[in-house]
Design an enzyme around this catalytic site. Structure first.
Site, PDB file in Angstrom:
ATOM      1  N   SER A  19      55.206  42.554 -83.008  1.00  0.00           N
ATOM      2  CA  SER A  19      53.800  42.787 -83.368  1.00  0.00           C
ATOM      3  C   SER A  19      52.962  43.092 -82.133  1.00  0.00           C
ATOM      4  O   SER A  19      53.072  42.413 -81.107  1.00  0.00           O
ATOM      5  CB  SER A  19      53.208  41.546 -84.048  1.00  0.00           C
ATOM      6  OG  SER A  19      53.842  41.300 -85.269  1.00  0.00           O
ATOM      7  N   TYR A 159      51.039  59.128 -93.093  1.00  0.00           N
ATOM      8  CA  TYR A 159      50.099  58.047 -92.759  1.00  0.00           C
ATOM      9  C   TYR A 159      49.081  57.838 -93.891  1.00  0.00           C
ATOM     10  O   TYR A 159      48.598  56.736 -94.124  1.00  0.00           O
ATOM     11  CB  TYR A 159      49.412  58.332 -91.424  1.00  0.00           C
ATOM     12  CG  TYR A 159      48.910  57.083 -90.734  1.00  0.00           C
ATOM     13  CD1 TYR A 159      49.782  56.071 -90.360  1.00  0.00           C
ATOM     14  CD2 TYR A 159      47.551  56.913 -90.476  1.00  0.00           C
ATOM     15  CE1 TYR A 159      49.317  54.918 -89.736  1.00  0.00           C
ATOM     16  CE2 TYR A 159      47.084  55.768 -89.848  1.00  0.00           C
ATOM     17  CZ  TYR A 159      47.973  54.779 -89.485  1.00  0.00           C
ATOM     18  OH  TYR A 159      47.501  53.635 -88.866  1.00  0.00           O
ATOM     19  N   LYS A 166      41.869  53.623 -91.505  1.00  0.00           N
ATOM     20  CA  LYS A 166      41.575  53.564 -90.060  1.00  0.00           C
ATOM     21  C   LYS A 166      40.260  54.284 -89.742  1.00  0.00           C
ATOM     22  O   LYS A 166      39.533  53.875 -88.831  1.00  0.00           O
ATOM     23  CB  LYS A 166      42.723  54.170 -89.250  1.00  0.00           C
ATOM     24  CG  LYS A 166      44.007  53.348 -89.277  1.00  0.00           C
ATOM     25  CD  LYS A 166      43.812  51.929 -88.782  1.00  0.00           C
ATOM     26  CE  LYS A 166      45.119  51.206 -88.574  1.00  0.00           C
ATOM     27  NZ  LYS A 166      44.948  49.755 -88.381  1.00  0.00           N
TER      28      LYS A 166
HETATM   29  P1  NAD Z   1      52.775  44.253 -87.652  1.00  0.00           P
HETATM   30  O1  NAD Z   1      53.400  44.442 -88.993  1.00  0.00           O
HETATM   31  O2  NAD Z   1      53.512  43.442 -86.665  1.00  0.00           O
HETATM   32  O3  NAD Z   1      51.306  43.660 -87.786  1.00  0.00           O
HETATM   33  C1  NAD Z   1      50.516  43.834 -88.936  1.00  0.00           C
HETATM   34  C2  NAD Z   1      49.969  42.474 -89.266  1.00  0.00           C
HETATM   35  O4  NAD Z   1      49.077  42.531 -90.385  1.00  0.00           O
HETATM   36  C3  NAD Z   1      51.094  41.485 -89.642  1.00  0.00           C
HETATM   37  O5  NAD Z   1      50.981  40.324 -88.854  1.00  0.00           O
HETATM   38  C4  NAD Z   1      50.788  41.157 -91.103  1.00  0.00           C
HETATM   39  O6  NAD Z   1      51.164  39.850 -91.478  1.00  0.00           O
HETATM   40  C5  NAD Z   1      49.282  41.331 -91.100  1.00  0.00           C
HETATM   41  N1  NAD Z   1      48.723  41.404 -92.450  1.00  0.00           N
HETATM   42  C6  NAD Z   1      48.974  42.327 -93.417  1.00  0.00           C
HETATM   43  N2  NAD Z   1      48.259  42.020 -94.515  1.00  0.00           N
HETATM   44  C7  NAD Z   1      47.542  40.892 -94.236  1.00  0.00           C
HETATM   45  C8  NAD Z   1      46.642  40.085 -94.964  1.00  0.00           C
HETATM   46  N3  NAD Z   1      46.304  40.366 -96.232  1.00  0.00           N
HETATM   47  N4  NAD Z   1      46.095  39.002 -94.352  1.00  0.00           N
HETATM   48  C9  NAD Z   1      46.439  38.686 -93.085  1.00  0.00           C
HETATM   49  N5  NAD Z   1      47.293  39.418 -92.330  1.00  0.00           N
HETATM   50  C10 NAD Z   1      47.846  40.502 -92.920  1.00  0.00           C
HETATM   51  O7  NAD Z   1      52.536  45.741 -87.094  1.00  0.00           O
HETATM   52  P2  NAD Z   1      51.687  46.244 -85.859  1.00  0.00           P
HETATM   53  O8  NAD Z   1      52.168  47.625 -85.631  1.00  0.00           O
HETATM   54  O9  NAD Z   1      51.692  45.246 -84.784  1.00  0.00           O
HETATM   55  O10 NAD Z   1      50.227  46.374 -86.470  1.00  0.00           O
HETATM   56  C11 NAD Z   1      49.095  45.762 -85.889  1.00  0.00           C
HETATM   57  C12 NAD Z   1      47.902  46.707 -85.938  1.00  0.00           C
HETATM   58  O11 NAD Z   1      48.137  47.799 -85.061  1.00  0.00           O
HETATM   59  C13 NAD Z   1      47.638  47.316 -87.308  1.00  0.00           C
HETATM   60  O12 NAD Z   1      46.245  47.433 -87.503  1.00  0.00           O
HETATM   61  C14 NAD Z   1      48.268  48.679 -87.181  1.00  0.00           C
HETATM   62  O13 NAD Z   1      47.746  49.612 -88.095  1.00  0.00           O
HETATM   63  C15 NAD Z   1      47.878  48.993 -85.764  1.00  0.00           C
HETATM   64  N6  NAD Z   1      48.598  50.084 -85.103  1.00  0.00           N
HETATM   65  C16 NAD Z   1      49.945  50.112 -85.097  1.00  0.00           C
HETATM   66  C17 NAD Z   1      50.610  51.159 -84.482  1.00  0.00           C
HETATM   67  C18 NAD Z   1      52.111  51.236 -84.491  1.00  0.00           C
HETATM   68  O14 NAD Z   1      52.657  52.319 -84.283  1.00  0.00           O
HETATM   69  N7  NAD Z   1      52.825  50.137 -84.688  1.00  0.00           N
HETATM   70  C19 NAD Z   1      49.875  52.182 -83.848  1.00  0.00           C
HETATM   71  C20 NAD Z   1      48.480  52.115 -83.854  1.00  0.00           C
HETATM   72  C21 NAD Z   1      47.849  51.056 -84.491  1.00  0.00           C
END
Ligand code: NAD
Length: 259
Positions: A19, A159, A166
């Site tokens: 994460s 996406y 977003k």
């Molecule tokens: P991740 O799956 O590790 O993290 C997403 C988190 O959201 C998880 O901990 C999950 O439990 C939590 N979540 C989902 N629904 C929820 C709810 N109802 N209540 C509480 N928590 C909830 O994946 P990540 O990639 O670390 O994502 C973290 C952030 O980064 C997100 O906003 C994602 O869109 C963003 N992001 C990710 C990337 C990528 O490529 N991985 C790129 C840009 C932005």
């Protein structure tokens, strides 16, 4: 020099050791910050999050179960945080969800109303709901960051509804920054390039995106989660004291290329 010595804050969104939130927390801790964590409810979620947080160097971490689509959960989490930390200086929003059934190339127009609203609620409205509660325990001002992705600005195949969520998240950041600036609270989004996490694996065609970024970005590679952590440290520290309402990219420069 520790950039965040004596600072306390909440980190939402550690699911496992991949994460982004986990890497951000490690970077914050490396600069002297104290972090509390909120994770998705459920025994398995708690166990996985705790393991990742402990492996990241946090001994006996403060953790709260919080479904961000529940006002009761948010109220309980911020009340418990107030009891534990008294006041906080920063908040990290690293939470998103959309039903993967609709995260496939060519499926955007098929998105049902409930899936659309759920994505917006969990991934975008939650920032507003958290910021309101964070403000109440940020008497000395503070800094809030939320994670976003370039699919907010351009139609990235697969996406889909998450790109719409977003876009809403980034607009939330500007409106919140405009209101909370008077209370000394800065609000910014970090637009990270693709990283291999639970969430990104739900996006159809993600492997192609990784390949494309590695070939076409100015740095000719994908980013690392640690690089997101370093940007978060900057935005949450006094080094960024004049930075608010911004969407800051850490994407190896990909978003600037017109190919
Ligand atoms: P991740 O799956 O590790 O993290 C997403 C988190 O959201 C998880 O901990 C999950 O439990 C939590 N979540 C989902 N629904 C929820 C709810 N109802 N209540 C509480 N928590 C909830 O994946 P990540 O990639 O670390 O994502 C973290 C952030 O980064 C997100 O906003 C994602 O869109 C963003 N992001 C990710 C990337 C990528 O490529 N991985 C790129 C840009 C932005």
């Amino acid at each position: 020099m520790s950039l965040l010595a004596g600072r306390k804050g909440l980190v939402f969104g550690v699911a496992n050791d991949r994460s982004i939130a986990c890497h951000v927390a490690a970077a914050l801790s490396g600069q002297g910050a104290v972090c509390g964590f909120a994770h998705l409810p459920g025994e398995k979620n708690e166990r996985r999050a705790r393991k990742a947080i402990e492996e990241a160097g946090f001994t006996d971490p403060w953790m709260a179960a919080c479904d961000v689509s529940s006002d009761e959960d948010l109220d309980r989490t911020f009340a418990a945080a107030r009891e534990k930390f008294d006041a906080i200086d920063f908040l990290v929003h690293s939470v998103a969800f959309a039903d993967r059934a609709w995260l496939k190339p060519g499926m955007f127009a098929e998105t049902p109303r409930d899936a659309f609203l759920q994505a917006i609620d969990i991934s975008a409205y939650s920032l507003v709901a958290m910021a309101k509660r964070a403000k109440a325990i940020m008497p000395a001002g503070g800094s809030i960051v939320a994670m976003t992705y370039y699919g907010s600005e351009k139609a990235v195949p697969g996406y889909n509804v998450m790109g719409v969520a977003k876009a809403a998240l980034e607009a939330n950041c500007r409106y919140l920054a405009a209101e909370l600036g008077a209370s000394g609270i800065r609000v910014n989004t970090i637009s990270a390039g693709p990283l291999r996490t639970l969430s990104s694996m739900a996006v159809g065609g993600i492997d192609e995106i990784f390949d494309w970024v590695a070939r076409k970005s100015p740095l000719q590679r994908n980013i690392t989660a640690d690089e997101v952590g370093k940007l978060a440290v900057f935005l949450l520290s006094d080094l960024a004291s004049g930075v608010t309402a911004q969407n800051v990219f850490v994407d190896a420069g990909y978003s600037s290329i017109g190919l």
